[in-house]
Design a protein around this motif. Structure first.
Motif, PDB file in Angstrom:
ATOM      1  N   PHE A 160       0.855  -1.187   0.000  1.00  7.52           N
ATOM      2  CA  PHE A 160       0.000   0.000   0.000  1.00  7.52           C
ATOM      3  C   PHE A 160       0.895   1.243   0.000  1.00  7.52           C
ATOM      4  CE2 PHE A 160      -2.534  -3.360   1.858  1.00  7.52           C
ATOM      5  CZ  PHE A 160      -3.775  -3.182   1.265  1.00  7.52           C
ATOM      6  N   ASN A 161       0.716   2.097  -1.005  1.00 10.70           N
ATOM      7  CA  ASN A 161       1.566   3.276  -1.153  1.00 10.70           C
ATOM      8  C   ASN A 161       0.800   4.561  -0.865  1.00 10.70           C
ATOM      9  OD1 ASN A 161       3.774   1.670  -2.133  1.00 10.70           O
ATOM     10  ND2 ASN A 161       2.729   1.559  -4.108  1.00 10.70           N
ATOM     11  N   GLN A 162       1.505   5.547  -0.314  1.00  5.50           N
ATOM     12  CA  GLN A 162       0.966   6.892  -0.083  1.00  5.50           C
ATOM     13  C   GLN A 162      -0.377   6.851   0.644  1.00  5.50           C
ATOM     14  OE1 GLN A 162       0.885   8.616  -4.019  1.00  5.50           O
ATOM     15  NE2 GLN A 162       3.079   9.025  -4.007  1.00  5.50           N
ATOM     16  N   MET A 163      -0.397   6.175   1.770  1.00  5.57           N
ATOM     17  CA  MET A 163      -1.630   6.048   2.545  1.00  5.57           C
ATOM     18  C   MET A 163      -1.857   7.286   3.411  1.00  5.57           C
ATOM     19  SD  MET A 163      -1.402   2.063   3.741  1.00  5.57           S
ATOM     20  CE  MET A 163      -3.165   1.934   4.037  1.00  5.57           C
ATOM     21  N   GLU A 164      -3.133   7.675   3.536  1.00  5.25           N
ATOM     22  CA  GLU A 164      -3.525   8.798   4.381  1.00  5.25           C
ATOM     23  C   GLU A 164      -4.695   8.387   5.262  1.00  5.25           C
ATOM     24  OE1 GLU A 164      -4.466  12.247   2.131  1.00  5.25           O
ATOM     25  OE2 GLU A 164      -2.473  12.436   1.223  1.00  5.25           O
ATOM     26  N   VAL A 165      -4.752   8.969   6.440  1.00  5.11           N
ATOM     27  CA  VAL A 165      -5.858   8.699   7.353  1.00  5.11           C
ATOM     28  C   VAL A 165      -7.179   9.094   6.687  1.00  5.11           C
ATOM     29  CG1 VAL A 165      -6.918   9.338   9.555  1.00  5.11           C
ATOM     30  CG2 VAL A 165      -4.446   8.977   9.414  1.00  5.11           C
ATOM     31  N   GLY A 166      -8.148   8.189   6.727  1.00  4.36           N
ATOM     32  CA  GLY A 166      -9.470   8.461   6.174  1.00  4.36           C
ATOM     33  C   GLY A 166      -9.597   8.268   4.681  1.00  4.36           C
ATOM     34  N   LYS A 167      -8.514   7.904   4.008  1.00  5.06           N
ATOM     35  CA  LYS A 167      -8.549   7.730   2.554  1.00  5.06           C
ATOM     36  C   LYS A 167      -8.360   6.252   2.204  1.00  5.06           C
ATOM     37  CE  LYS A 167      -6.202   9.186  -1.697  1.00  5.06           C
ATOM     38  NZ  LYS A 167      -5.073   9.981  -2.257  1.00  5.06           N
ATOM     39  N   GLU A 168      -9.311   5.713   1.445  1.00  5.17           N
ATOM     40  CA  GLU A 168      -9.231   4.304   1.071  1.00  5.17           C
ATOM     41  C   GLU A 168      -8.109   4.072   0.056  1.00  5.17           C
ATOM     42  OE1 GLU A 168     -12.694   1.248   0.339  1.00  5.17           O
ATOM     43  OE2 GLU A 168     -12.164   2.152  -1.598  1.00  5.17           O
ATOM     44  N   GLU A 169      -7.303   3.061   0.318  1.00  2.00           N
ATOM     45  CA  GLU A 169      -6.227   2.681  -0.594  1.00  2.00           C
ATOM     46  C   GLU A 169      -6.379   1.205  -0.953  1.00  2.00           C
ATOM     47  OE1 GLU A 169      -4.055   4.494  -2.068  1.00  2.00           O
ATOM     48  OE2 GLU A 169      -4.420   6.379  -1.003  1.00  2.00           O
ATOM     49  N   SER A 170      -5.896   0.850  -2.129  1.00  2.00           N
ATOM     50  CA  SER A 170      -6.019  -0.536  -2.583  1.00  2.00           C
ATOM     51  C   SER A 170      -4.670  -1.076  -3.057  1.00  2.00           C
ATOM     52  CB  SER A 170      -7.041  -0.643  -3.717  1.00  2.00           C
ATOM     53  OG  SER A 170      -6.594   0.056  -4.861  1.00  2.00           O
ATOM     54  N   SER A 171      -4.569  -2.388  -3.045  1.00  6.74           N
ATOM     55  CA  SER A 171      -3.378  -3.066  -3.546  1.00  6.74           C
ATOM     56  C   SER A 171      -3.823  -4.376  -4.187  1.00  6.74           C
ATOM     57  CB  SER A 171      -2.381  -3.332  -2.418  1.00  6.74           C
ATOM     58  OG  SER A 171      -1.213  -3.955  -2.920  1.00  6.74           O
TER      59      SER A 171
END
Length: 236
Positions: free
Chosen positions: A138-149
């Motif tokens: 998971f790259n460039q993760m931020e609190v409250g923002k959904e990220e996918s891999s």
């Protein structure tokens, strides 16, 4: 005159004997080993490498270094008298690797003719299922923002492969697969994981699933990422 000549010859012979007194490292059986075709159940792969001092002075082995952390190579002794042998106990963990795997072990010694010897290892790992890449990134993760891999699961066996009983952590990790999935030989499936971090810091997750493969009854996939605070929450 004869006495001086004899003394001179003796001196030359003594110097020559000292000059040619040296250790020599030899690996019994050659500088490579091939396990051939192996499966996941064969891991860790093991073999013993025999080193012999074929010289006429003490051989000092100063370092034995495998090319990666998946291989260990402890040496039972590092000082060998002429004619003496030592053993390296090699252990190679194939992990998620599939296909031809090649590793090396670098042996450093006081052999003046060959101070560094490379021992080569190889194995053709046959797996019923291949996961690529081996983990969720998971790259460039931020609190409250959904990220996918995304990772790919491929059936590299000769029979259909059924995946079932999926478990995961954390509980709010979303997957695009929840039931069972059957892959034909050679068929692949993209498994997508989504997560919405709630706090900054280091995030990790895992997914486990059962298969009907005798050789690989379970697939375990880890996931990692670094979470930073959202700019929205910082600008108060």
């Amino acid at each position: 005159m004869m006495k001086k000549f004899i003394l001179s010859m003796l001196s030359v012979l003594m110097i020559a004997s000292v000059a040619y007194a040296q250790p020599k490292l030899e690996i019994i059986g050659g500088n490579s080993y091939d396990w051939g075709k192996v499966g996941p159940k064969d891991s860790p792969l093991k073999t013993k490498v025999k080193i012999k001092n074929t010289g006429n002075e003490q051989l000092l082995i100063t370092n034995v270094k495998p090319s990666c952390g998946c291989t260990t190579a402890p040496l039972d002794k590092d000082k060998l008298a002429p004619g003496e042998t030592a053993t390296i106990d090699v252990s190679f963990n194939v992990g998620s690797n599939a296909g031809v795997n090649s590793k090396t072990i670098r042996i450093t010694s006081n052999d003046p003719a060959n101070s560094t010897t490379i021992f080569r290892l190889s194995a053709d790992v046959e797996k019923a299922v291949v996961v690529s890449p081996a983990y969720f990134a998971f790259n460039q993760m931020e609190v409250g923002k959904e990220e996918s891999s995304k990772i790919s699961i491929k059936n590299t066996g000769k029979k259909p492969l059924t995946i079932s009983n999926i478990t995961k952590s954390p509980a709010d990790l979303k997957l695009n697969l929840s039931g069972t999935k059957t892959l034909k030989p050679g068929e692949s499936f993209d498994l997508v994981a989504k997560v919405t971090p709630t706090a900054p810091g280091y995030m990790n997750c895992w997914v486990k699933m059962k298969t009907d493969s005798v050789d690989e009854p379970e697939i375990s996939i880890s996931g990692y990422g670094s979470v930073k605070e959202s700019p929205i929450f910082n600008n108060k």
